[in-house]
Write a protein that holds these residues in place. Structure first.
Motif, PDB file in Angstrom:
ATOM      1  N   VAL A   8       2.875  11.116  -3.394  1.00  0.00           N
ATOM      2  CA  VAL A   8       2.109  10.680  -4.567  1.00  0.00           C
ATOM      3  C   VAL A   8       0.959   9.829  -4.034  1.00  0.00           C
ATOM      4  O   VAL A   8       1.185   8.838  -3.331  1.00  0.00           O
ATOM      5  CB  VAL A   8       2.992   9.831  -5.522  1.00  0.00           C
ATOM      6  N   VAL A   9      -0.265  10.236  -4.333  1.00  0.00           N
ATOM      7  CA  VAL A   9      -1.439   9.506  -3.842  1.00  0.00           C
ATOM      8  C   VAL A   9      -1.954   8.624  -4.979  1.00  0.00           C
ATOM      9  O   VAL A   9      -2.318   9.117  -6.047  1.00  0.00           O
ATOM     10  CB  VAL A   9      -2.509  10.500  -3.337  1.00  0.00           C
ATOM     11  N   ALA A  10      -1.944   7.311  -4.750  1.00  0.00           N
ATOM     12  CA  ALA A  10      -2.312   6.355  -5.804  1.00  0.00           C
ATOM     13  C   ALA A  10      -3.807   6.071  -5.790  1.00  0.00           C
ATOM     14  O   ALA A  10      -4.473   6.199  -4.760  1.00  0.00           O
ATOM     15  CB  ALA A  10      -1.537   5.058  -5.597  1.00  0.00           C
ATOM     16  N   THR A  11      -4.311   5.646  -6.938  1.00  0.00           N
ATOM     17  CA  THR A  11      -5.726   5.268  -7.048  1.00  0.00           C
ATOM     18  C   THR A  11      -5.883   3.779  -6.737  1.00  0.00           C
ATOM     19  O   THR A  11      -4.910   3.014  -6.765  1.00  0.00           O
ATOM     20  CB  THR A  11      -6.235   5.483  -8.482  1.00  0.00           C
ATOM     21  N   GLU A  12      -7.132   3.370  -6.542  1.00  0.00           N
ATOM     22  CA  GLU A  12      -7.402   1.950  -6.294  1.00  0.00           C
ATOM     23  C   GLU A  12      -6.993   1.102  -7.505  1.00  0.00           C
ATOM     24  O   GLU A  12      -6.479   0.000  -7.348  1.00  0.00           O
ATOM     25  CB  GLU A  12      -8.883   1.744  -5.961  1.00  0.00           C
ATOM     26  N   ASP A  13      -7.209   1.639  -8.734  1.00  0.00           N
ATOM     27  CA  ASP A  13      -6.840   0.882  -9.942  1.00  0.00           C
ATOM     28  C   ASP A  13      -5.363   0.501  -9.918  1.00  0.00           C
ATOM     29  O   ASP A  13      -4.984  -0.609 -10.312  1.00  0.00           O
ATOM     30  CB  ASP A  13      -7.109   1.702 -11.210  1.00  0.00           C
ATOM     31  N   ASP A  14      -4.530   1.414  -9.490  1.00  0.00           N
ATOM     32  CA  ASP A  14      -3.091   1.122  -9.435  1.00  0.00           C
ATOM     33  C   ASP A  14      -2.752   0.236  -8.241  1.00  0.00           C
ATOM     34  O   ASP A  14      -1.863  -0.616  -8.323  1.00  0.00           O
ATOM     35  CB  ASP A  14      -2.280   2.416  -9.382  1.00  0.00           C
TER      36      ASP A  14
ATOM     37  N   VAL B 264       6.976   9.526  -0.041  1.00  0.00           N
ATOM     38  CA  VAL B 264       6.399   8.206  -0.337  1.00  0.00           C
ATOM     39  C   VAL B 264       5.273   8.320  -1.369  1.00  0.00           C
ATOM     40  O   VAL B 264       4.761   9.412  -1.633  1.00  0.00           O
ATOM     41  CB  VAL B 264       5.796   7.559   0.945  1.00  0.00           C
ATOM     42  N   ALA B 265       4.894   7.173  -1.916  1.00  0.00           N
ATOM     43  CA  ALA B 265       3.650   7.036  -2.677  1.00  0.00           C
ATOM     44  C   ALA B 265       2.781   6.064  -1.879  1.00  0.00           C
ATOM     45  O   ALA B 265       3.297   5.093  -1.319  1.00  0.00           O
ATOM     46  CB  ALA B 265       3.928   6.478  -4.060  1.00  0.00           C
ATOM     47  N   TYR B 266       1.457   6.305  -1.815  1.00  0.00           N
ATOM     48  CA  TYR B 266       0.609   5.385  -1.060  1.00  0.00           C
ATOM     49  C   TYR B 266      -0.843   5.455  -1.508  1.00  0.00           C
ATOM     50  O   TYR B 266      -1.261   6.392  -2.198  1.00  0.00           O
ATOM     51  CB  TYR B 266       0.729   5.652   0.447  1.00  0.00           C
ATOM     52  N   PHE B 267      -1.591   4.406  -1.080  1.00  0.00           N
ATOM     53  CA  PHE B 267      -3.026   4.327  -1.355  1.00  0.00           C
ATOM     54  C   PHE B 267      -3.754   4.574  -0.032  1.00  0.00           C
ATOM     55  O   PHE B 267      -3.783   3.683   0.840  1.00  0.00           O
ATOM     56  CB  PHE B 267      -3.359   2.946  -1.923  1.00  0.00           C
TER      57      PHE B 267
ATOM     58  N   ALA C   3       0.812  -1.229   0.000  1.00  0.00           N
ATOM     59  CA  ALA C   3       0.000   0.000   0.000  1.00  0.00           C
ATOM     60  C   ALA C   3       0.839   1.270   0.000  1.00  0.00           C
ATOM     61  O   ALA C   3       0.281   2.376  -0.103  1.00  0.00           O
ATOM     62  CB  ALA C   3      -0.907   0.013   1.235  1.00  0.00           C
ATOM     63  N   LEU C   4       2.161   1.133   0.110  1.00  0.00           N
ATOM     64  CA  LEU C   4       3.016   2.325   0.237  1.00  0.00           C
ATOM     65  C   LEU C   4       4.445   1.959  -0.163  1.00  0.00           C
ATOM     66  O   LEU C   4       4.899   0.850   0.129  1.00  0.00           O
ATOM     67  CB  LEU C   4       2.992   2.790   1.700  1.00  0.00           C
TER      68      LEU C   4
END
Ligand SMILES: CN(C)C(=N)NCCC[C@H](N)C(=O)O
Length: 264
Positions: A199-205, A176-179, A167-168
């Motif tokens: 970076v905030v990721a989407t559920e698709d990613d 960081v990047a995370y969902f 998730a991160l």
């Protein structure tokens, strides 16, 4: 900067039990395909100039390919894993034995359940630590005492993202990047406070394990299917290196899961 990674060839890889929602023993997995994909990942690291060490795979431990779970290594200190599920329990001593026989004398057998870099991710000044599905909160304190680094606890709430590294991922030593939805409301707030520029990721990613990525601060090695996240990373100036690891995803793992970073 050159990194040092420990990897385990999936010679005994299989999906023969289910300990996370990605695993379906009925469907299984193709070991030959997994080995080919894993070799591709190893080749990418070597092309990027990183050092790759190998641990011998052990028959009867089909998840041992997921080296990130084997330990947490910071400043040359090795905090050993203690697995949640009996199916993986023998991996902890196997990884610890690799470190001690390779000259890492500051190695500690953990008292509390923890799954190594699956739930501990290291930045310059702190270690982020997941709990909720696998690693116990008590292990966060144990790691902090042993490593002498501040450890920040984060609670995971979605079983698809059972390890922090699903998730991160750290982009570099300070971001960081995370969902967000993988975390409890309080942990989301902690992440927003610590990393306002994340970076905030989407559920698709996230559902293609796009966050199970490995960054050396310049290049990000990431699952090929996480296309939206790749675009955002490029926009931020990272060099994206997509890899195909779909066969290993059938056991719930991606590039990061196959990669234990040896720091110091
Ligand atoms: C950091 N790593 C390694 C991971 N996030 N996951 C891989 C573990 C997959 C295994 N079937 C399990 O469920 O333990």
């Amino acid at each position: 900067m050159t990194r040092h990674y420990l990897m385990c060839r999936p010679d005994h890889f299989a999906v023969e039990y289910a300990i996370n929602p990605w695993m379906d023993p009925e469907a299984g997995a193709d070991r030959e395909v997994a080995i080919r994909q894993w070799e591709g990942l190893r080749g990418v690291y070597e092309e990027l100039g990183h050092r790759v060490s190998l641990i011998d795979p052990v028959e009867g431990l089909p998840d041992m390919v997921f080296a990130a779970n084997g330990a947490l290594v910071v400043g040359g200190r090795v905090y050993g894993a203690r697995f949640t599920h009996p199916e993986r329990a023998a991996e902890g001593p196997a990884y610890l034995e690799w470190f001690t026989s390779n000259g890492y004398t500051a190695a500690r057998e953990a008292e509390f359940t923890n799954e190594g870099e699956g739930d501990f991710l290291t930045l310059d000044h702190l270690v982020l630590a997941g709990t909720g599905f696998r690693t116990e909160v008590a292990a966060h304190g144990e790691a902090q005492e042993f490593l002498g680094r501040p450890v920040v606890s984060l609670r995971l709430v979605d079983p698809r993202f059972y390890h922090l590294d699903t998730a991160l991922f750290p982009l570099n030593g300070h971001n960081v990047a995370y969902f967000p939805e993988a975390f409890s409301p309080g942990s989301q707030e902690v992440l927003r406070n610590l990393f306002p520029d994340a970076v905030v990721a989407t559920e698709d990613d996230a559902v293609v394990l796009g966050l199970n990525a490995v960054s050396d601060g310049t290049h990000v090695v990431i699952n090929a299917e996480a296309t939206g996240l790749q675009l955002e990373l490029k926009r931020r100036g990272f060099e994206v290196v997509p890899v195909e690891l779909a066969e290993l995803r059938k056991a719930g793992g991606g590039p990061k899961c196959c990669t234990l970073e040896i720091r110091g």
